[in-house]
Design an enzyme around this catalytic site. Structure first.
Site, PDB file in Angstrom:
ATOM      1  CD  GLU A  96      12.208 -19.526  12.034  1.00  0.00           C
ATOM      2  OE1 GLU A  96      13.398 -19.133  11.962  1.00  0.00           O
ATOM      3  OE2 GLU A  96      11.619 -20.116  11.104  1.00  0.00           O
ATOM      4  CD  GLN A 126       3.568 -29.763  12.401  1.00  0.00           C
ATOM      5  OE1 GLN A 126       4.154 -30.382  13.294  1.00  0.00           O
ATOM      6  NE2 GLN A 126       2.966 -28.598  12.608  1.00  0.00           N
TER       7      GLN A 126
END
Length: 295
Positions: A21, A219
């Site tokens: 993805e 993150q």
């Protein structure tokens, strides 16, 4: 335009389905860099790639551009993400017809995230409130379209309970969903427990686990907070030990994901969907690692 192969056909094979993805960049200039990453990944021959929208549908046009270039220039099988965000029923019909005419036969059908600046999803006047509405709409318009739907092993953040979340999944399946791809998770037992819960509802669609390699501690903390996935203490402790060394952090994250993938495939998962964070190197490592496991 040549038609692409339905993902359900790929899922009927004996070997595992491997997909990657991407999320679209925010500027036209950055698109070339993303396409270059896709070219590198294409050498590992993923079965398909998917391309998301930005938050609140903010990168819809760039998403369409990336999808088209990956399909036409790189030669990848592409599954665009398609959401309810910011569009009326008529506008959604025009978009899905364009996808169909361009040869796409797979879409990831999602409600979508809230618009920028909103904490909750805002229904567009004349639009849809739920992914199940979008699924039914697409299937009525193009019955041969293969539709991915989302599953949440640790519960959708907005669901009142896992049972309520499974109720919503069942509605999407009944509306015409073709296969399920899960939200990211870091403990495989969350996936296997979820599969048992879904099967107990009588749902027999393939359930593809979504795996994200940790590339940055900051993150991944932000991502897991947003989607309310659990970051295991053992993984976090290892990341903290090396947090000042980006290469070491990436190695820890990729090795954890490799172990996840190995166990998932050994215990019967039909494949793996890699949330690559647009980084070719880690995606290639995980695809190659997945192919090394017997099946």
């Amino acid at each position: 335009m040549p038609k692409q192969q339905p993902i359900t056909d790929l899922l009927s094979r004996s070997e595992p389905l491997l997909s990657v993805e991407f999320y679209p960049p925010k500027t036209d200039e950055a698109v070339d860099g993303l396409v270059k990453a896709a070219i590198r990944i294409s050498d590992s021959k993923p079965d398909f790639v998917s391309v998301t929208y930005g938050a609140g549908g903010s990168t819809r046009d760039l998403s369409a551009m990336v999808c088209r270039r990956m399909k036409d220039e790189v030669g990848l099988q592409v599954m665009p993400h398609f959401t309810c965000v910011g569009s009326t029923r008529e506008e959604l019909g025009e978009i899905v017809d364009e996808f169909y005419d361009d040869g796409y036969r797979n879409l990831m059908a999602l409600r979508g995230d809230p618009h920028q600046g909103h904490d909750t999803f805002q229904v567009t006047d004349g639009g849809f409130a739920y992914a199940s509405d979008l699924v039914a709409f697409i299937k009525e318009r193009h019955p041969d379209m293969c539709l991915g739907i989302a599953g949440y092993p640790e519960k959708h953040p907005e669901a009142a309970s896992i049972e309520a979340d499974l109720d919503a999944l069942e509605i999407k399946v009944d509306a015409g969903g073709s296969f399920i791809t899960t939200q990211l998770f870091f403990e495989n037992e969350a996936y296997f427990r979820y599969v048992d819960q879904v099967r107990a509802r009588g749902i027999d669609l393939p359930i593809i686990p979504g795996i994200m390699p940790v590339l940055s501690l900051k993150q991944i903390k932000r991502i897991t907070q947003l989607c309310q996935s659990q970051l295991p203490q053992a993984l976090e402790a290892r990341l903290i030990q090396v947090q000042d060394d980006p290469d070491a952090v990436r190695q820890v994250g990729v090795e954890w994901a490799q172990r996840q993938i190995g166990e998932l495939l050994e215990r019967g998962a039909k494949g793996v969907h890699i949330y690559a964070l647009n980084k070719a190197k880690s995606a290639i490592e995980l695809i190659n690692s997945a192919r090394s496991y017997p099946y």
